[in-house]
Design a protein around this motif. Structure first.
Motif, PDB file in Angstrom:
ATOM      1  N   LEU A 163      12.405  74.716   5.610  1.00  0.00           N
ATOM      2  CA  LEU A 163      11.297  73.796   5.368  1.00  0.00           C
ATOM      3  C   LEU A 163      10.734  73.224   6.670  1.00  0.00           C
ATOM      4  O   LEU A 163       9.545  72.913   6.754  1.00  0.00           O
ATOM      5  N   GLN A 164      11.593  73.095   7.693  1.00  0.00           N
ATOM      6  CA  GLN A 164      11.120  72.556   8.972  1.00  0.00           C
ATOM      7  C   GLN A 164      10.097  73.486   9.619  1.00  0.00           C
ATOM      8  O   GLN A 164       9.227  73.039  10.381  1.00  0.00           O
ATOM      9  N   LEU A 165      10.187  74.783   9.314  1.00  0.00           N
ATOM     10  CA  LEU A 165       9.221  75.731   9.870  1.00  0.00           C
ATOM     11  C   LEU A 165       7.816  75.445   9.359  1.00  0.00           C
ATOM     12  O   LEU A 165       6.831  75.695  10.063  1.00  0.00           O
ATOM     13  N   GLU A 166       7.727  74.907   8.140  1.00  0.00           N
ATOM     14  CA  GLU A 166       6.408  74.572   7.604  1.00  0.00           C
ATOM     15  C   GLU A 166       5.729  73.517   8.473  1.00  0.00           C
ATOM     16  O   GLU A 166       4.520  73.596   8.742  1.00  0.00           O
ATOM     17  N   GLY A 167       6.495  72.523   8.909  1.00  0.00           N
ATOM     18  CA  GLY A 167       5.914  71.484   9.753  1.00  0.00           C
ATOM     19  C   GLY A 167       5.391  72.031  11.067  1.00  0.00           C
ATOM     20  O   GLY A 167       4.323  71.629  11.549  1.00  0.00           O
ATOM     21  N   ILE A 168       6.129  72.958  11.655  1.00  0.00           N
ATOM     22  CA  ILE A 168       5.687  73.570  12.912  1.00  0.00           C
ATOM     23  C   ILE A 168       4.406  74.368  12.692  1.00  0.00           C
ATOM     24  O   ILE A 168       3.447  74.273  13.476  1.00  0.00           O
ATOM     25  N   CYS A 169       4.369  75.147  11.605  1.00  0.00           N
ATOM     26  CA  CYS A 169       3.158  75.906  11.286  1.00  0.00           C
ATOM     27  C   CYS A 169       1.978  74.969  11.030  1.00  0.00           C
ATOM     28  O   CYS A 169       0.835  75.260  11.435  1.00  0.00           O
ATOM     29  N   SER A 170       2.218  73.851  10.374  1.00  0.00           N
ATOM     30  CA  SER A 170       1.151  72.887  10.103  1.00  0.00           C
ATOM     31  C   SER A 170       0.578  72.329  11.402  1.00  0.00           C
ATOM     32  O   SER A 170      -0.638  72.141  11.524  1.00  0.00           O
ATOM     33  N   ALA A 171       1.447  72.072  12.377  1.00  0.00           N
ATOM     34  CA  ALA A 171       0.984  71.559  13.662  1.00  0.00           C
ATOM     35  C   ALA A 171       0.148  72.596  14.406  1.00  0.00           C
ATOM     36  O   ALA A 171      -0.881  72.265  15.010  1.00  0.00           O
ATOM     37  N   VAL A 172       0.584  73.843  14.361  1.00  0.00           N
ATOM     38  CA  VAL A 172      -0.187  74.921  15.003  1.00  0.00           C
ATOM     39  C   VAL A 172      -1.562  75.043  14.346  1.00  0.00           C
ATOM     40  O   VAL A 172      -2.595  75.174  15.025  1.00  0.00           O
ATOM     41  N   ARG A 173      -1.601  74.976  13.022  1.00  0.00           N
ATOM     42  CA  ARG A 173      -2.880  75.076  12.311  1.00  0.00           C
ATOM     43  C   ARG A 173      -3.772  73.885  12.611  1.00  0.00           C
ATOM     44  O   ARG A 173      -4.991  74.028  12.771  1.00  0.00           O
ATOM     45  N   LEU A 174      -3.185  72.699  12.694  1.00  0.00           N
ATOM     46  CA  LEU A 174      -3.961  71.502  13.014  1.00  0.00           C
ATOM     47  C   LEU A 174      -4.642  71.659  14.367  1.00  0.00           C
ATOM     48  O   LEU A 174      -5.812  71.290  14.543  1.00  0.00           O
ATOM     49  N   ARG A 175      -3.916  72.209  15.316  1.00  0.00           N
ATOM     50  CA  ARG A 175      -4.482  72.455  16.651  1.00  0.00           C
ATOM     51  C   ARG A 175      -5.650  73.429  16.581  1.00  0.00           C
ATOM     52  O   ARG A 175      -6.679  73.237  17.248  1.00  0.00           O
ATOM     53  N   LEU A 176      -5.526  74.458  15.751  1.00  0.00           N
ATOM     54  CA  LEU A 176      -6.600  75.439  15.618  1.00  0.00           C
ATOM     55  C   LEU A 176      -7.841  74.845  14.964  1.00  0.00           C
ATOM     56  O   LEU A 176      -8.966  75.165  15.349  1.00  0.00           O
ATOM     57  N   THR A 177      -7.651  73.976  13.975  1.00  0.00           N
ATOM     58  CA  THR A 177      -8.788  73.478  13.192  1.00  0.00           C
ATOM     59  C   THR A 177      -9.451  72.248  13.788  1.00  0.00           C
ATOM     60  O   THR A 177     -10.601  71.947  13.441  1.00  0.00           O
ATOM     61  N   ALA A 178      -8.771  71.530  14.687  1.00  0.00           N
ATOM     62  CA  ALA A 178      -9.317  70.250  15.132  1.00  0.00           C
ATOM     63  C   ALA A 178      -9.370  70.081  16.645  1.00  0.00           C
ATOM     64  O   ALA A 178     -10.366  69.590  17.176  1.00  0.00           O
ATOM     65  N   ALA A 179      -8.304  70.448  17.349  1.00  0.00           N
ATOM     66  CA  ALA A 179      -8.221  70.112  18.772  1.00  0.00           C
ATOM     67  C   ALA A 179      -7.554  71.230  19.564  1.00  0.00           C
ATOM     68  O   ALA A 179      -6.405  71.102  19.994  1.00  0.00           O
ATOM     69  N   PRO A 180      -8.249  72.359  19.763  1.00  0.00           N
ATOM     70  CA  PRO A 180      -7.633  73.491  20.460  1.00  0.00           C
ATOM     71  C   PRO A 180      -7.227  73.194  21.894  1.00  0.00           C
ATOM     72  O   PRO A 180      -6.376  73.900  22.449  1.00  0.00           O
ATOM     73  N   ALA A 181      -7.803  72.147  22.499  1.00  0.00           N
ATOM     74  CA  ALA A 181      -7.455  71.810  23.882  1.00  0.00           C
ATOM     75  C   ALA A 181      -6.227  70.901  23.969  1.00  0.00           C
ATOM     76  O   ALA A 181      -5.737  70.629  25.066  1.00  0.00           O
ATOM     77  N   SER A 182      -5.728  70.432  22.835  1.00  0.00           N
ATOM     78  CA  SER A 182      -4.584  69.517  22.840  1.00  0.00           C
ATOM     79  C   SER A 182      -3.278  70.289  22.918  1.00  0.00           C
ATOM     80  O   SER A 182      -3.248  71.510  22.783  1.00  0.00           O
ATOM     81  N   THR A 183      -2.185  69.552  23.150  1.00  0.00           N
ATOM     82  CA  THR A 183      -0.873  70.196  23.234  1.00  0.00           C
ATOM     83  C   THR A 183      -0.269  70.347  21.842  1.00  0.00           C
ATOM     84  O   THR A 183      -0.606  69.603  20.914  1.00  0.00           O
ATOM     85  N   LEU A 184       0.644  71.294  21.718  1.00  0.00           N
ATOM     86  CA  LEU A 184       1.321  71.492  20.439  1.00  0.00           C
ATOM     87  C   LEU A 184       2.143  70.262  20.072  1.00  0.00           C
ATOM     88  O   LEU A 184       2.196  69.880  18.886  1.00  0.00           O
ATOM     89  N   PHE A 185       2.758  69.610  21.070  1.00  0.00           N
ATOM     90  CA  PHE A 185       3.590  68.448  20.761  1.00  0.00           C
ATOM     91  C   PHE A 185       2.757  67.310  20.182  1.00  0.00           C
ATOM     92  O   PHE A 185       3.184  66.633  19.236  1.00  0.00           O
TER      93      PHE A 185
ATOM     94  N   GLY B 138      13.895  66.522   3.438  1.00  0.00           N
ATOM     95  CA  GLY B 138      13.460  67.523   4.408  1.00  0.00           C
ATOM     96  C   GLY B 138      12.230  67.089   5.183  1.00  0.00           C
ATOM     97  O   GLY B 138      12.165  67.256   6.406  1.00  0.00           O
ATOM     98  N   THR B 139      11.250  66.509   4.480  1.00  0.00           N
ATOM     99  CA  THR B 139      10.014  66.081   5.130  1.00  0.00           C
ATOM    100  C   THR B 139      10.260  64.915   6.075  1.00  0.00           C
ATOM    101  O   THR B 139       9.761  64.897   7.213  1.00  0.00           O
ATOM    102  N   LEU B 140      11.020  63.917   5.623  1.00  0.00           N
ATOM    103  CA  LEU B 140      11.300  62.764   6.471  1.00  0.00           C
ATOM    104  C   LEU B 140      12.186  63.143   7.656  1.00  0.00           C
ATOM    105  O   LEU B 140      12.084  62.535   8.726  1.00  0.00           O
ATOM    106  N   THR B 141      13.028  64.158   7.495  1.00  0.00           N
ATOM    107  CA  THR B 141      13.822  64.649   8.621  1.00  0.00           C
ATOM    108  C   THR B 141      12.907  65.216   9.699  1.00  0.00           C
ATOM    109  O   THR B 141      13.082  64.934  10.895  1.00  0.00           O
TER     110      THR B 141
END
Length: 323
Positions: A50-72, A298-301
């Motif tokens: 389930l933690q992999l979903e959060g990482i994928c969500s962050a990567v997608r967020l970067r693609l859709t909103a702020a490509p110049a920002s950092t992954l962290f 899982g989500t709060l972790t």
């Protein structure tokens, strides 16, 4: 009572009513037995996936909103976003997430709105596609033809909406423009024009393909994690059935009803899906409660690990600067 107070009151009542409905079909003995027999190594595997979903969500967020920002930075925004979706009513966590986009990443409000719509449209599209696949794989049990037709039509409509999102914002701006002397109308007009520019920026085929691929990975992670937890609780259930029930659970979560973090509606849908596969209602209702507990943990972790890492990095940087 304030409007905000009424929203919370209605949402708490909505979640409570649905949970009470679920509890009428379960009993403490069944719930304790199900909990006590959980194979925890398998459950922990599901939570790890389930933690992999959060990482994928962050990567997608970067693609859709702020490509110049950092992954962290996108991981931090995602951590706040998903935590808000759990604790806030009527999917108000989406508004909190967009606020974090603007505050943390400096994204324009219109770009934040466009990012949200792009994410949710791709979510629905991928769930429709995966749902069609799961239904087709169970041809022996289901009569899939009508369901497949409905899902295919819905997927096609979603593709059109994604492709024409900029046109939708342009239409909204056109409809609002005659009323621009009003301050609220001017605010909506600025938002629509900003969102249109953002939609055009992510409308290229290559960008949309990357968003589609990372959304597919995100949902494979989510559905695999939920399926693992379902089969851990109900080993008699086939994996294909667990996968389809997981899709139903997530589609119910998309509906912005007045509940806290979607609690109640998802569980009722989940229990109904399990009962379709011959699981008795007491066991299905107990499994729904167990699944919700695991997903919250899982989500709060994920949120806690990311936000604590942010605090640690900030403290380390401050200590280095003071030397």
């Amino acid at each position: 009572m304030s409007k905000r107070g009424r929203v919370w009151l209605i949402s708490i009542a909505g979640s409570a009513a649905l949970i009470m409905l679920l509890l009428t079909f379960t009993d403490a003995v069944t719930l304790r037995a199900l909990w006590g027999e959980l194979p925890w190594p398998l459950v922990l595997t599901g939570l790890l996936v389930l933690q992999l979903e959060g990482i994928c969500s962050a990567v997608r967020l970067r693609l859709t909103a702020a490509p110049a920002s950092t992954l962290f930075d996108n991981l931090v925004v995602t951590a706040w976003w998903v935590a808000g979706l759990i604790v806030l009513p009527a999917r108000l966590g989406e508004i909190g997430g967009m606020h974090m986009l603007v505050r943390r990443l400096g994204v324009a409000p219109g770009a934040a709105v466009n990012s949200l719509l792009v994410q949710r449209l791709f979510d629905v599209l991928i769930l429709f596609v995966l749902g069609s696949t799961a239904i087709a794989a169970q041809n022996a049990r289901l009569n899939p033809h009508d369901l497949l037709l409905v899902l295919t039509v819905c997927a096609a409509i979603t593709v059109v909406l994604i492709a024409r999102l900029a046109n939708g914002f342009a239409l909204l701006a056109t409809l609002i423009r005659p009323y621009r002397r009003s301050a609220p109308a001017r605010a909506v007009l600025r938002l629509a024009l900003s969102a249109r520019r953002a939609a055009i920026a992510v409308s290229g085929a290559a960008v949309l393909a990357r968003i589609g691929i990372i959304t597919l990975l995100k949902w494979i992670s989510n559905l695999a994690a939920i399926s693992i937890i379902i089969v851990a609780a109900l080993p008699q259930l086939p994996w294909s059935a667990a996968f389809l029930v997981a899709i139903l659970f997530n589609l119910a979560a998309v509906i912005p009803l007045q509940t806290i973090g979607g609690v109640g509606l998802g569980e009722v849908t989940f229990a109904a899906g399990l009962s379709w596969y011959g699981i008795d209602l007491a066991t299905a209702a107990s499994a729904a409660l167990v699944l919700r507990a695991m997903l919250i943990v899982g989500t709060l972790t994920f949120s806690a690990v990311v936000l604590l890492s942010e605090r640690l990095i900030a403290s380390t940087s401050q200590a280095s600067a003071e030397r």
